[in-house]
Design a protein around this motif. Sequence first.
Motif, PDB file in Angstrom:
ATOM      1  N   GLU A 189     -13.659 -55.739  77.213  1.00 45.60           N
ATOM      2  CA  GLU A 189     -14.044 -55.671  78.625  1.00 45.60           C
ATOM      3  C   GLU A 189     -15.551 -55.578  78.847  1.00 45.60           C
ATOM      4  OE1 GLU A 189     -11.992 -52.364  80.337  1.00 45.60           O
ATOM      5  OE2 GLU A 189     -10.182 -53.531  80.714  1.00 45.60           O
ATOM      6  N   LYS A 190     -16.264 -54.973  77.907  1.00 48.00           N
ATOM      7  CA  LYS A 190     -17.714 -54.817  78.083  1.00 48.00           C
ATOM      8  C   LYS A 190     -18.453 -56.154  77.968  1.00 48.00           C
ATOM      9  CE  LYS A 190     -18.499 -49.997  76.788  1.00 48.00           C
ATOM     10  NZ  LYS A 190     -17.169 -49.444  76.902  1.00 48.00           N
ATOM     11  N   GLN A 191     -17.805 -57.149  77.371  1.00 45.25           N
ATOM     12  CA  GLN A 191     -18.432 -58.462  77.192  1.00 45.25           C
ATOM     13  C   GLN A 191     -17.816 -59.454  78.191  1.00 45.25           C
ATOM     14  OE1 GLN A 191     -19.186 -59.712  73.113  1.00 45.25           O
ATOM     15  NE2 GLN A 191     -18.332 -57.763  72.421  1.00 45.25           N
ATOM     16  N   GLU A 207     -17.462 -43.657  87.703  1.00 46.76           N
ATOM     17  CA  GLU A 207     -18.461 -43.601  86.624  1.00 46.76           C
ATOM     18  C   GLU A 207     -18.158 -44.632  85.539  1.00 46.76           C
ATOM     19  OE1 GLU A 207     -16.829 -40.784  87.782  1.00 46.76           O
ATOM     20  OE2 GLU A 207     -18.520 -40.173  89.047  1.00 46.76           O
ATOM     21  N   GLN A 208     -16.884 -44.761  85.187  1.00 45.18           N
ATOM     22  CA  GLN A 208     -16.495 -45.748  84.168  1.00 45.18           C
ATOM     23  C   GLN A 208     -16.740 -47.176  84.658  1.00 45.18           C
ATOM     24  OE1 GLN A 208     -12.458 -44.274  83.839  1.00 45.18           O
ATOM     25  NE2 GLN A 208     -12.810 -43.509  81.766  1.00 45.18           N
ATOM     26  N   ILE A 209     -16.483 -47.421  85.933  1.00 37.95           N
ATOM     27  CA  ILE A 209     -16.717 -48.753  86.501  1.00 37.95           C
ATOM     28  C   ILE A 209     -18.210 -49.057  86.505  1.00 37.95           C
ATOM     29  CG2 ILE A 209     -16.543 -50.161  88.602  1.00 37.95           C
ATOM     30  CD1 ILE A 209     -13.919 -48.549  89.197  1.00 37.95           C
ATOM     31  N   PHE A 263     -19.935 -52.243  84.378  1.00 40.47           N
ATOM     32  CA  PHE A 263     -20.675 -53.333  85.016  1.00 40.47           C
ATOM     33  C   PHE A 263     -22.174 -53.072  85.126  1.00 40.47           C
ATOM     34  CE2 PHE A 263     -16.307 -53.909  86.465  1.00 40.47           C
ATOM     35  CZ  PHE A 263     -16.118 -55.238  86.134  1.00 40.47           C
ATOM     36  N   ASN A 264     -22.654 -52.037  84.437  1.00 42.42           N
ATOM     37  CA  ASN A 264     -24.082 -51.692  84.461  1.00 42.42           C
ATOM     38  C   ASN A 264     -24.610 -51.540  85.885  1.00 42.42           C
ATOM     39  OD1 ASN A 264     -24.438 -51.675  81.611  1.00 42.42           O
ATOM     40  ND2 ASN A 264     -24.449 -53.917  81.657  1.00 42.42           N
ATOM     41  N   ILE A 265     -23.894 -50.773  86.682  1.00 45.19           N
ATOM     42  CA  ILE A 265     -24.293 -50.530  88.068  1.00 45.19           C
ATOM     43  C   ILE A 265     -24.926 -49.153  88.134  1.00 45.19           C
ATOM     44  CG2 ILE A 265     -23.465 -50.238  90.433  1.00 45.19           C
ATOM     45  CD1 ILE A 265     -21.047 -52.021  89.609  1.00 45.19           C
TER      46      ILE A 265
END
Length: 142
Positions: free
Chosen positions: A90-92, A129-131, A135-137
């Motif tokens: 998911e991180k990629q 926080e996880q979201i 998505f680097n928000i």
Amino acid sequence: PVEYAVNRDAAKMSGLIKDMLDDQDDQDQTLIPVPNVNGRTLKYVIQYVEYHHNNRAEPIEKPLKGKIEDVICEWDKKFLNTDLIKDGDEKQHELLIDCIMAANFLNIKDMLDLTCAAVASMIKGKTPEQIRALFNIENDFT
């Protein structure tokens, strides 16, 4: 610039391209510039329309109640989890986001539904926080 040859019927899955083709005389080949989509992303868009123009995707329920894997075909699972979500990590997901933007620009509803449902499935059950981390928000409410 990169050029791809695409089956005319497959290309017409794009509302934008269908309108452009309908405005022209029937020719064997038509060159259509797609300036808002890079070549790497366009390759995946073409894979999607080439497969799905003869194999229409089943509509995806909204809101998505379970996991996306439970409501899409095997081809779509492989399409999403091989490159769009790199090896299912998911991180990629950079290519997934690029494909969402391309499907939106090109007006390919089925592809937009699939890719947005993939994002919905990724964030389902996660804390804010996880979201943000996924998505680097940045949290701009501090």
